[in-house]
Design an enzyme around this catalytic site. Structure first.
Site, PDB file in Angstrom:
ATOM      1  N   CYS A 181       0.783  -1.251   0.000  1.00 34.82           N
ATOM      2  CA  CYS A 181       0.000   0.000   0.000  1.00 34.82           C
ATOM      3  C   CYS A 181       0.809   1.293   0.000  1.00 34.82           C
ATOM      4  CB  CYS A 181      -0.955   0.001   1.198  1.00 34.82           C
ATOM      5  SG  CYS A 181      -2.269  -1.216   0.995  1.00 34.82           S
TER       6      CYS A 181
HETATM    7  N1  NAD Z   1      -4.095  -5.095   1.875  1.00 31.15           N
HETATM    8  C1  NAD Z   1      -4.189  -4.106   2.740  1.00 31.15           C
HETATM    9  O1  NAD Z   1      -3.586  -4.129   3.806  1.00 31.15           O
HETATM   10  C2  NAD Z   1      -5.068  -2.906   2.436  1.00 31.15           C
HETATM   11  C3  NAD Z   1      -5.368  -2.018   3.466  1.00 31.15           C
HETATM   12  C4  NAD Z   1      -6.173  -0.931   3.188  1.00 31.15           C
HETATM   13  C5  NAD Z   1      -6.651  -0.727   1.892  1.00 31.15           C
HETATM   14  N2  NAD Z   1      -6.325  -1.592   0.904  1.00 31.15           N
HETATM   15  C6  NAD Z   1      -6.866  -1.348  -0.445  1.00 31.15           C
HETATM   16  O2  NAD Z   1      -7.960  -2.217  -0.663  1.00 31.15           O
HETATM   17  C7  NAD Z   1      -8.008  -2.627  -2.039  1.00 31.15           C
HETATM   18  C8  NAD Z   1      -7.956  -4.141  -2.118  1.00 31.15           C
HETATM   19  O3  NAD Z   1      -6.735  -4.570  -1.571  1.00 31.15           O
HETATM   20  P1  NAD Z   1      -6.445  -6.095  -1.215  1.00 31.15           P
HETATM   21  O4  NAD Z   1      -5.156  -6.103  -0.495  1.00 31.15           O
HETATM   22  O5  NAD Z   1      -7.637  -6.750  -0.572  1.00 31.15           O
HETATM   23  O6  NAD Z   1      -6.248  -6.689  -2.687  1.00 31.15           O
HETATM   24  P2  NAD Z   1      -6.095  -8.225  -3.077  1.00 31.15           P
HETATM   25  O7  NAD Z   1      -5.293  -8.240  -4.315  1.00 31.15           O
HETATM   26  O8  NAD Z   1      -5.666  -9.022  -1.891  1.00 31.15           O
HETATM   27  O9  NAD Z   1      -7.600  -8.684  -3.425  1.00 31.15           O
HETATM   28  C9  NAD Z   1      -8.362  -8.136  -4.440  1.00 31.15           C
HETATM   29  C10 NAD Z   1      -9.340  -9.207  -4.949  1.00 31.15           C
HETATM   30  O10 NAD Z   1     -10.186  -8.602  -5.919  1.00 31.15           O
HETATM   31  C11 NAD Z   1     -10.432  -9.534  -6.970  1.00 31.15           C
HETATM   32  N3  NAD Z   1     -10.811  -8.778  -8.159  1.00 31.15           N
HETATM   33  C12 NAD Z   1     -10.007  -8.038  -8.960  1.00 31.15           C
HETATM   34  N4  NAD Z   1     -10.737  -7.447  -9.926  1.00 31.15           N
HETATM   35  C13 NAD Z   1     -12.019  -7.834  -9.741  1.00 31.15           C
HETATM   36  C14 NAD Z   1     -13.237  -7.564 -10.436  1.00 31.15           C
HETATM   37  N5  NAD Z   1     -13.267  -6.746 -11.486  1.00 31.15           N
HETATM   38  N6  NAD Z   1     -14.378  -8.124  -9.968  1.00 31.15           N
HETATM   39  C15 NAD Z   1     -14.341  -8.948  -8.899  1.00 31.15           C
HETATM   40  N7  NAD Z   1     -13.229  -9.239  -8.201  1.00 31.15           N
HETATM   41  C16 NAD Z   1     -12.082  -8.680  -8.618  1.00 31.15           C
HETATM   42  C17 NAD Z   1      -9.116 -10.297  -7.102  1.00 31.15           C
HETATM   43  O11 NAD Z   1      -9.302 -11.565  -7.679  1.00 31.15           O
HETATM   44  C18 NAD Z   1      -8.636 -10.366  -5.639  1.00 31.15           C
HETATM   45  O12 NAD Z   1      -9.029 -11.591  -5.021  1.00 31.15           O
HETATM   46  C19 NAD Z   1      -6.833  -1.914  -2.723  1.00 31.15           C
HETATM   47  O13 NAD Z   1      -7.300  -0.715  -3.282  1.00 31.15           O
HETATM   48  C20 NAD Z   1      -5.887  -1.640  -1.567  1.00 31.15           C
HETATM   49  O14 NAD Z   1      -5.064  -0.519  -1.820  1.00 31.15           O
HETATM   50  C21 NAD Z   1      -5.557  -2.685   1.146  1.00 31.15           C
END
Ligand code: NAD
Length: 275
Positions: A225
Protein backbone atom coordinates in the site's frame (compact mmCIF):
# COMPACT_ATOMS: atom_id res chain seq x y z
CA UNK A 1 -29.98 -4.41 6.91
CA UNK A 2 -29.31 -8.15 7.16
CA UNK A 3 -27.49 -8.81 3.89
CA UNK A 4 -24.54 -7.20 2.10
CA UNK A 5 -22.48 -7.97 -0.97
CA UNK A 6 -18.68 -8.03 -1.16
CA UNK A 7 -16.81 -7.70 -4.46
CA UNK A 8 -13.15 -8.79 -4.45
CA UNK A 9 -12.22 -11.33 -1.80
CA UNK A 10 -8.56 -10.62 -1.14
CA UNK A 11 -7.05 -9.25 2.08
CA UNK A 12 -9.66 -6.51 2.49
CA UNK A 13 -12.75 -8.15 0.98
CA UNK A 14 -12.11 -11.47 2.71
CA UNK A 15 -11.83 -9.70 6.05
CA UNK A 16 -14.93 -7.57 5.44
CA UNK A 17 -16.98 -10.63 4.48
CA UNK A 18 -15.84 -12.69 7.47
CA UNK A 19 -16.40 -9.82 9.92
CA UNK A 20 -19.98 -9.14 8.74
CA UNK A 21 -20.83 -12.85 8.84
CA UNK A 22 -19.38 -12.93 12.34
CA UNK A 23 -22.05 -10.47 13.50
CA UNK A 24 -24.89 -12.36 11.81
CA UNK A 25 -25.18 -10.45 8.54
CA UNK A 26 -25.57 -12.59 5.42
CA UNK A 27 -22.85 -11.98 2.84
CA UNK A 28 -23.05 -12.52 -0.91
CA UNK A 29 -19.55 -12.87 -2.35
CA UNK A 30 -18.22 -12.19 -5.82
CA UNK A 31 -14.60 -12.44 -7.00
CA UNK A 32 -14.00 -12.58 -10.75
CA UNK A 33 -10.53 -14.10 -10.64
CA UNK A 34 -10.52 -16.53 -7.71
CA UNK A 35 -13.27 -17.24 -8.93
CA UNK A 36 -16.04 -17.07 -6.33
CA UNK A 37 -19.73 -16.43 -7.03
CA UNK A 38 -20.99 -14.29 -9.88
CA UNK A 39 -22.20 -10.74 -10.38
CA UNK A 40 -25.76 -12.13 -10.42
CA UNK A 41 -25.29 -13.42 -6.85
CA UNK A 42 -25.38 -9.79 -5.71
CA UNK A 43 -28.97 -9.33 -6.95
CA UNK A 44 -31.03 -7.90 -4.11
CA UNK A 45 -28.05 -6.46 -2.22
CA UNK A 46 -28.72 -2.84 -1.36
CA UNK A 47 -25.22 -2.37 0.11
CA UNK A 48 -22.13 -3.71 -1.63
CA UNK A 49 -18.53 -3.31 -0.44
CA UNK A 50 -16.12 -2.88 -3.33
CA UNK A 51 -12.68 -4.28 -2.44
CA UNK A 52 -10.91 -4.76 -5.78
CA UNK A 53 -7.23 -3.87 -6.30
CA UNK A 54 -6.06 -0.40 -7.36
CA UNK A 55 -2.40 -0.95 -8.35
CA UNK A 56 -0.03 1.71 -9.66
CA UNK A 57 -0.43 2.55 -13.30
CA UNK A 58 2.57 3.38 -15.49
CA UNK A 59 2.49 7.06 -14.49
CA UNK A 60 2.15 6.19 -10.78
CA UNK A 61 -1.55 7.02 -10.63
CA UNK A 62 -4.00 4.49 -9.16
CA UNK A 63 -5.15 2.17 -11.92
CA UNK A 64 -8.91 2.14 -11.43
CA UNK A 65 -9.75 -0.19 -14.30
CA UNK A 66 -10.93 -3.04 -12.01
CA UNK A 67 -13.09 -0.57 -10.07
CA UNK A 68 -14.93 0.52 -13.22
CA UNK A 69 -14.96 -3.00 -14.61
CA UNK A 70 -16.49 -4.47 -11.43
CA UNK A 71 -19.11 -1.73 -11.08
CA UNK A 72 -20.09 -2.01 -14.78
CA UNK A 73 -20.53 -5.73 -14.34
CA UNK A 74 -22.61 -5.70 -11.15
CA UNK A 75 -24.64 -2.54 -11.84
CA UNK A 76 -27.39 -4.27 -13.83
CA UNK A 77 -27.88 -6.74 -10.94
CA UNK A 78 -28.32 -4.17 -8.17
CA UNK A 79 -31.59 -2.49 -7.17
CA UNK A 80 -32.04 1.26 -7.83
CA UNK A 81 -30.30 3.38 -5.21
CA UNK A 82 -28.07 0.56 -3.91
CA UNK A 83 -25.05 1.86 -2.05
CA UNK A 84 -21.63 0.86 -3.34
CA UNK A 85 -19.20 1.39 -0.46
CA UNK A 86 -15.77 1.78 -2.05
CA UNK A 87 -13.10 0.27 0.21
CA UNK A 88 -10.49 0.20 -2.55
CA UNK A 89 -7.98 3.03 -2.15
CA UNK A 90 -8.58 5.43 -4.99
CA UNK A 91 -7.70 8.88 -6.23
CA UNK A 92 -9.66 11.86 -4.89
CA UNK A 93 -12.83 12.34 -6.88
CA UNK A 94 -13.34 8.64 -7.71
CA UNK A 95 -16.75 8.27 -6.01
CA UNK A 96 -18.02 11.47 -7.60
CA UNK A 97 -16.92 10.16 -11.00
CA UNK A 98 -18.56 6.78 -10.36
CA UNK A 99 -21.77 8.57 -9.35
CA UNK A 100 -21.72 10.51 -12.63
CA UNK A 101 -21.07 7.34 -14.68
CA UNK A 102 -23.59 5.10 -12.86
CA UNK A 103 -26.43 7.41 -11.84
CA UNK A 104 -28.76 4.56 -10.74
CA UNK A 105 -26.46 3.75 -7.83
CA UNK A 106 -25.25 5.60 -4.74
CA UNK A 107 -21.48 5.68 -4.07
CA UNK A 108 -19.61 6.24 -0.83
CA UNK A 109 -15.95 6.12 0.10
CA UNK A 110 -15.35 3.96 3.18
CA UNK A 111 -11.55 3.75 3.18
CA UNK A 112 -9.93 0.80 4.89
CA UNK A 113 -7.14 1.16 7.44
CA UNK A 114 -6.57 -2.48 8.36
CA UNK A 115 -3.03 -3.85 8.68
CA UNK A 116 -2.46 -6.87 6.43
CA UNK A 117 -0.53 -8.81 9.10
CA UNK A 118 -3.45 -8.54 11.58
CA UNK A 119 -6.45 -8.00 9.32
CA UNK A 120 -9.31 -9.07 11.60
CA UNK A 121 -8.02 -7.34 14.75
CA UNK A 122 -7.30 -4.08 12.95
CA UNK A 123 -10.51 -4.14 10.88
CA UNK A 124 -12.71 -4.62 13.94
CA UNK A 125 -10.77 -2.15 16.14
CA UNK A 126 -9.90 0.81 13.91
CA UNK A 127 -8.84 4.17 15.32
CA UNK A 128 -11.74 5.65 13.33
CA UNK A 129 -14.37 4.71 10.82
CA UNK A 130 -14.37 7.18 7.94
CA UNK A 131 -17.47 7.43 5.75
CA UNK A 132 -17.49 9.76 2.78
CA UNK A 133 -21.07 9.86 1.57
CA UNK A 134 -23.06 11.96 -0.89
CA UNK A 135 -26.29 11.69 1.12
CA UNK A 136 -27.26 11.61 4.79
CA UNK A 137 -29.19 8.36 4.24
CA UNK A 138 -26.17 6.54 2.79
CA UNK A 139 -23.97 7.88 5.60
CA UNK A 140 -26.42 6.69 8.29
CA UNK A 141 -26.81 3.25 6.69
CA UNK A 142 -23.04 2.71 6.42
CA UNK A 143 -22.37 4.09 9.90
CA UNK A 144 -24.89 1.60 11.31
CA UNK A 145 -23.30 -1.28 9.40
CA UNK A 146 -19.70 -0.39 10.16
CA UNK A 147 -20.32 0.07 13.89
CA UNK A 148 -21.77 -3.44 14.02
CA UNK A 149 -18.41 -4.89 12.93
CA UNK A 150 -16.27 -2.27 14.69
CA UNK A 151 -18.26 -1.32 17.79
CA UNK A 152 -16.90 1.57 19.81
CA UNK A 153 -14.86 3.10 16.99
CA UNK A 154 -15.46 6.82 16.43
CA UNK A 155 -17.33 7.50 13.20
CA UNK A 156 -16.41 10.48 11.04
CA UNK A 157 -18.82 11.47 8.28
CA UNK A 158 -17.31 13.39 5.37
CA UNK A 159 -17.88 14.04 1.68
CA UNK A 160 -16.52 11.24 -0.60
CA UNK A 161 -13.53 13.20 -1.92
CA UNK A 162 -12.60 14.17 1.65
CA UNK A 163 -12.68 10.51 2.74
CA UNK A 164 -10.53 9.50 -0.24
CA UNK A 165 -8.03 12.20 0.74
CA UNK A 166 -8.01 11.10 4.40
CA UNK A 167 -6.83 7.65 3.33
CA UNK A 168 -4.11 8.94 0.99
CA UNK A 169 -2.92 11.65 3.40
CA UNK A 170 -2.77 9.12 6.26
CA UNK A 171 -0.61 6.78 4.19
CA UNK A 172 1.60 9.71 3.12
CA UNK A 173 2.13 10.65 6.78
CA UNK A 174 3.09 7.06 7.62
CA UNK A 175 5.46 6.92 4.65
CA UNK A 176 7.04 10.20 5.78
CA UNK A 177 7.54 8.86 9.29
CA UNK A 178 9.32 5.72 8.05
CA UNK A 179 11.46 7.75 5.67
CA UNK A 180 12.50 10.23 8.32
CA UNK A 181 13.39 7.40 10.72
CA UNK A 182 15.65 5.95 8.02
CA UNK A 183 17.37 9.28 7.50
CA UNK A 184 17.75 9.92 11.24
CA UNK A 185 19.28 6.45 11.64
CA UNK A 186 22.03 7.52 9.21
CA UNK A 187 22.57 10.75 11.15
CA UNK A 188 22.88 8.81 14.42
CA UNK A 189 25.31 6.35 12.82
CA UNK A 190 27.66 9.27 12.06
CA UNK A 191 27.91 9.79 15.83
CA UNK A 192 28.57 6.12 16.47
CA UNK A 193 25.08 5.62 17.88
CA UNK A 194 22.70 2.89 16.73
CA UNK A 195 19.15 4.01 15.87
CA UNK A 196 17.84 1.23 18.12
CA UNK A 197 19.14 3.26 21.12
CA UNK A 198 17.22 6.31 19.97
CA UNK A 199 14.05 5.04 18.28
CA UNK A 200 12.13 3.88 21.36
CA UNK A 201 12.90 7.02 23.32
CA UNK A 202 11.84 9.30 20.46
CA UNK A 203 8.65 7.25 20.19
CA UNK A 204 7.83 7.87 23.85
CA UNK A 205 6.82 11.39 22.87
CA UNK A 206 3.04 11.07 22.44
CA UNK A 207 3.09 13.63 19.65
CA UNK A 208 5.36 11.26 17.70
CA UNK A 209 4.31 7.78 18.89
CA UNK A 210 6.26 4.52 18.60
CA UNK A 211 4.89 3.12 15.31
CA UNK A 212 6.59 3.33 11.90
CA UNK A 213 9.98 4.23 13.41
CA UNK A 214 11.71 0.92 12.76
CA UNK A 215 14.48 0.77 10.17
CA UNK A 216 14.33 -2.67 8.57
CA UNK A 217 17.01 -4.59 6.66
CA UNK A 218 15.16 -3.66 3.44
CA UNK A 219 15.14 0.00 4.56
CA UNK A 220 12.38 2.50 3.85
CA UNK A 221 8.76 1.52 3.34
CA UNK A 222 7.46 -1.32 1.19
CA UNK A 223 4.39 -3.52 1.16
CA UNK A 224 1.31 -3.42 -1.00
CA UNK A 225 0.00 0.00 0.00
CA UNK A 226 2.39 2.78 1.07
CA UNK A 227 4.52 3.00 -2.11
CA UNK A 228 1.60 2.83 -4.53
CA UNK A 229 -0.61 5.16 -2.50
CA UNK A 230 2.19 7.74 -2.22
CA UNK A 231 2.78 7.55 -5.98
CA UNK A 232 -0.97 7.75 -6.53
CA UNK A 233 -1.31 10.86 -4.37
CA UNK A 234 1.62 12.54 -6.13
CA UNK A 235 0.09 11.75 -9.54
CA UNK A 236 -3.37 12.95 -8.50
CA UNK A 237 -1.97 16.15 -7.05
CA UNK A 238 0.14 16.73 -10.17
CA UNK A 239 -2.91 16.23 -12.38
CA UNK A 240 -4.73 18.79 -10.23
CA UNK A 241 -1.95 21.33 -10.83
CA UNK A 242 0.39 20.93 -7.87
CA UNK A 243 3.58 18.83 -7.91
CA UNK A 244 4.15 18.21 -4.17
CA UNK A 245 7.94 18.57 -3.71
CA UNK A 246 8.31 16.85 -0.34
CA UNK A 247 6.16 13.87 -1.33
CA UNK A 248 8.10 13.51 -4.59
CA UNK A 249 11.37 13.57 -2.63
CA UNK A 250 10.01 11.01 -0.14
CA UNK A 251 9.14 8.60 -2.93
CA UNK A 252 12.52 9.05 -4.65
CA UNK A 253 14.51 8.74 -1.42
CA UNK A 254 12.61 5.59 -0.55
CA UNK A 255 13.33 3.97 -3.92
CA UNK A 256 17.00 4.93 -3.59
CA UNK A 257 17.56 3.51 -0.10
CA UNK A 258 15.66 0.32 -0.90
CA UNK A 259 17.74 -0.19 -4.06
CA UNK A 260 20.93 0.40 -2.05
CA UNK A 261 19.82 -2.14 0.57
CA UNK A 262 19.11 -4.68 -2.20
CA UNK A 263 22.53 -4.06 -3.77
CA UNK A 264 24.25 -4.45 -0.35
CA UNK A 265 22.36 -7.67 0.18
CA UNK A 266 23.42 -9.01 -3.22
CA UNK A 267 27.06 -8.08 -2.47
CA UNK A 268 26.90 -9.86 0.89
CA UNK A 269 25.47 -12.99 -0.77
CA UNK A 270 28.28 -12.89 -3.34
CA UNK A 271 30.87 -12.69 -0.56
CA UNK A 272 29.27 -15.60 1.31
CA UNK A 273 29.09 -17.63 -1.93
CA UNK A 274 32.81 -17.21 -2.70
CA UNK A 275 34.87 -20.40 -2.20
N1 NAD B 1 -4.09 -5.10 1.88
C1 NAD B 1 -4.19 -4.11 2.74
O1 NAD B 1 -3.59 -4.13 3.81
C2 NAD B 1 -5.07 -2.91 2.44
C3 NAD B 1 -5.37 -2.02 3.47
C4 NAD B 1 -6.17 -0.93 3.19
C5 NAD B 1 -6.65 -0.73 1.89
N2 NAD B 1 -6.32 -1.59 0.90
C6 NAD B 1 -6.87 -1.35 -0.45
O2 NAD B 1 -7.96 -2.22 -0.66
C7 NAD B 1 -8.01 -2.63 -2.04
C8 NAD B 1 -7.96 -4.14 -2.12
O3 NAD B 1 -6.73 -4.57 -1.57
P1 NAD B 1 -6.45 -6.10 -1.22
O4 NAD B 1 -5.16 -6.10 -0.49
O5 NAD B 1 -7.64 -6.75 -0.57
O6 NAD B 1 -6.25 -6.69 -2.69
P2 NAD B 1 -6.10 -8.23 -3.08
O7 NAD B 1 -5.29 -8.24 -4.32
O8 NAD B 1 -5.67 -9.02 -1.89
O9 NAD B 1 -7.60 -8.68 -3.42
C9 NAD B 1 -8.36 -8.14 -4.44
C10 NAD B 1 -9.34 -9.21 -4.95
O10 NAD B 1 -10.19 -8.60 -5.92
C11 NAD B 1 -10.43 -9.53 -6.97
N3 NAD B 1 -10.81 -8.78 -8.16
C12 NAD B 1 -10.01 -8.04 -8.96
N4 NAD B 1 -10.74 -7.45 -9.93
C13 NAD B 1 -12.02 -7.83 -9.74
C14 NAD B 1 -13.24 -7.56 -10.44
N5 NAD B 1 -13.27 -6.75 -11.49
N6 NAD B 1 -14.38 -8.12 -9.97
C15 NAD B 1 -14.34 -8.95 -8.90
N7 NAD B 1 -13.23 -9.24 -8.20
C16 NAD B 1 -12.08 -8.68 -8.62
C17 NAD B 1 -9.12 -10.30 -7.10
O11 NAD B 1 -9.30 -11.57 -7.68
C18 NAD B 1 -8.64 -10.37 -5.64
O12 NAD B 1 -9.03 -11.59 -5.02
C19 NAD B 1 -6.83 -1.91 -2.72
O13 NAD B 1 -7.30 -0.72 -3.28
C20 NAD B 1 -5.89 -1.64 -1.57
O14 NAD B 1 -5.06 -0.52 -1.82
C21 NAD B 1 -5.56 -2.69 1.15
Amino acid sequence: MDMIGVIGLGVVGGTVAAAFEGVGIRVRRYDRYLPVGSAGDLAGCTVVFLCVPTPSGEDGSHDLSEVWSAVSEVEPCLPDGSVVAVKSTARPGTCEQLAADFPRLEFASVPEFLVATQPVETFTRPDRIVIGARSGEAAALLADLMTRVAPGAPVVILRPTEAELVKLCSNAMLAAKVTLANELAEVCRRFGVGWSRIQGVVGLDRRIGPDHLTVTAQRGFGGACLPKDLDGLIAASGAAGYLPPVLIQLAEFNRQIRDEAKADDAQAELRVGKP
